[in-house]
Design a protein around this motif. Sequence first.
Motif, short mmCIF file in Angstrom:
data_model
loop_
_atom_site.label_atom_id
_atom_site.label_comp_id
_atom_site.label_asym_id
_atom_site.label_seq_id
_atom_site.Cartn_x
_atom_site.Cartn_y
_atom_site.Cartn_z
N TYR A 150 1.09 -0.61 -0.54
CA TYR A 150 0.38 0.04 -0.50
C TYR A 150 0.58 1.18 -0.01
O TYR A 150 2.04 1.54 0.96
CB TYR A 150 -0.94 0.06 1.28
CG TYR A 150 -1.74 1.23 1.76
CD1 TYR A 150 -2.34 1.80 0.14
CD2 TYR A 150 -1.17 1.72 2.65
CE1 TYR A 150 -3.66 3.29 1.25
CE2 TYR A 150 -2.30 3.32 3.32
CZ TYR A 150 -3.22 3.92 1.77
OH TYR A 150 -3.31 5.29 2.17
N GLY A 151 0.65 2.52 -0.46
CA GLY A 151 1.46 2.97 -1.09
C GLY A 151 0.55 4.41 -0.83
O GLY A 151 0.77 5.23 0.26
N CYS A 152 -0.07 4.80 -2.15
CA CYS A 152 -1.11 5.74 -1.71
C CYS A 152 -2.43 5.73 -1.87
O CYS A 152 -2.63 6.32 -0.98
CB CYS A 152 -0.60 7.31 -3.28
SG CYS A 152 -1.25 6.19 -4.74
N GLY A 153 -3.18 4.27 -2.28
CA GLY A 153 -4.32 4.23 -2.34
C GLY A 153 -5.38 5.00 -2.84
O GLY A 153 -6.07 4.82 -3.26
N ALA B 289 -4.62 5.45 -6.70
CA ALA B 289 -4.00 5.02 -8.14
C ALA B 289 -3.18 5.69 -8.62
O ALA B 289 -2.91 5.83 -9.89
CB ALA B 289 -5.22 4.65 -8.76
N GLN B 290 -1.77 6.73 -7.66
CA GLN B 290 -1.18 7.20 -8.49
C GLN B 290 0.30 6.85 -8.01
O GLN B 290 0.82 7.33 -9.13
CB GLN B 290 -1.30 8.58 -7.46
CG GLN B 290 -2.26 9.01 -7.69
CD GLN B 290 -2.67 9.85 -9.49
OE1 GLN B 290 -2.39 9.92 -9.59
NE2 GLN B 290 -3.74 9.06 -9.55
N CYS B 291 0.79 5.64 -7.20
CA CYS B 291 2.04 4.86 -7.00
C CYS B 291 1.94 4.00 -8.04
O CYS B 291 3.85 3.39 -8.13
CB CYS B 291 2.53 5.95 -5.56
SG CYS B 291 1.88 4.08 -4.90
N GLY B 292 1.39 2.40 -8.12
CA GLY B 292 1.91 1.74 -8.45
C GLY B 292 1.83 0.42 -7.47
O GLY B 292 2.61 -0.37 -7.99
N ALA B 293 2.63 1.02 -6.30
CA ALA B 293 3.31 0.19 -5.71
C ALA B 293 2.32 -1.38 -5.05
O ALA B 293 2.64 -1.97 -5.09
CB ALA B 293 3.06 0.84 -3.80
N CYS B 294 0.58 -1.80 -5.12
CA CYS B 294 -0.22 -2.29 -4.69
C CYS B 294 -0.11 -3.00 -6.68
O CYS B 294 -1.46 -3.79 -6.62
CB CYS B 294 -1.51 -1.13 -4.85
SG CYS B 294 -2.27 -0.36 -6.33
N ARG C 237 -4.05 -1.25 -10.64
CA ARG C 237 -3.92 -1.00 -9.06
C ARG C 237 -5.35 -1.96 -8.06
O ARG C 237 -6.06 -1.14 -8.09
CB ARG C 237 -4.36 0.92 -9.17
CG ARG C 237 -3.38 0.70 -10.33
CD ARG C 237 -1.84 0.94 -10.06
NE ARG C 237 -1.15 1.75 -11.43
CZ ARG C 237 0.03 1.24 -11.71
NH1 ARG C 237 0.57 0.09 -11.96
NH2 ARG C 237 0.80 2.31 -12.94
N CYS D 232 -5.18 -0.99 -4.88
CA CYS D 232 -5.98 -0.17 -4.48
C CYS D 232 -7.40 0.63 -4.45
O CYS D 232 -8.01 1.17 -3.82
CB CYS D 232 -5.19 1.25 -3.92
SG CYS D 232 -4.63 2.02 -5.34
#
Length: 153
Positions: free
Chosen positions: A35-38, A40-45, A55, A57
Amino acid sequence: MQLSINGKSYDVASEPDTPLLWVLRDELHLTGTKYGCGIAQCGACTVHLDGQPVRSCQTPVSSVGAGKITTIEGLGGTHPLQAAWVKHDVPQCGYCQSGQIMSAAALLAQTPKPDDAAIDSAMTGNICRCGAYQRIRAAIKDASGQAPATAAA
Ligand code: FES
Ligand code: FES
């Protein structure tokens, strides 16, 4: 509802509007997806849904249906990208990395030898606050059997 994840079937009890990310992490304990931003802006998920990077999240679990989900755990540690990631010592803090690898894996599945433009296009939504972009690109090139175009940084 039932989900197909990494080739296995799971019964899940989460509410239909629960983001897939939280079903994976909290209900199924597949915590490789981050979980990064929640929003759909960072791609961590990033995970794959029928081979496409999504994404998690911002993916309601009810929207997955019979789609086949692949998470970083599903690569099994044996994907060529994972070996290249180790070789190029890509991660710094590591937080973005499973999402980076999942986006790269989707790219290579569709484009086995991507050029720099294709890599940039596929990876543009995956943010690395540590700035490991040069090493990420070098590892993708290496995993696809191409010489890195830029020196690892
Ligand atoms: S946590 Fe999903 S895109 Fe950032
Ligand atoms: S390695 Fe730290 S955010 Fe990418």
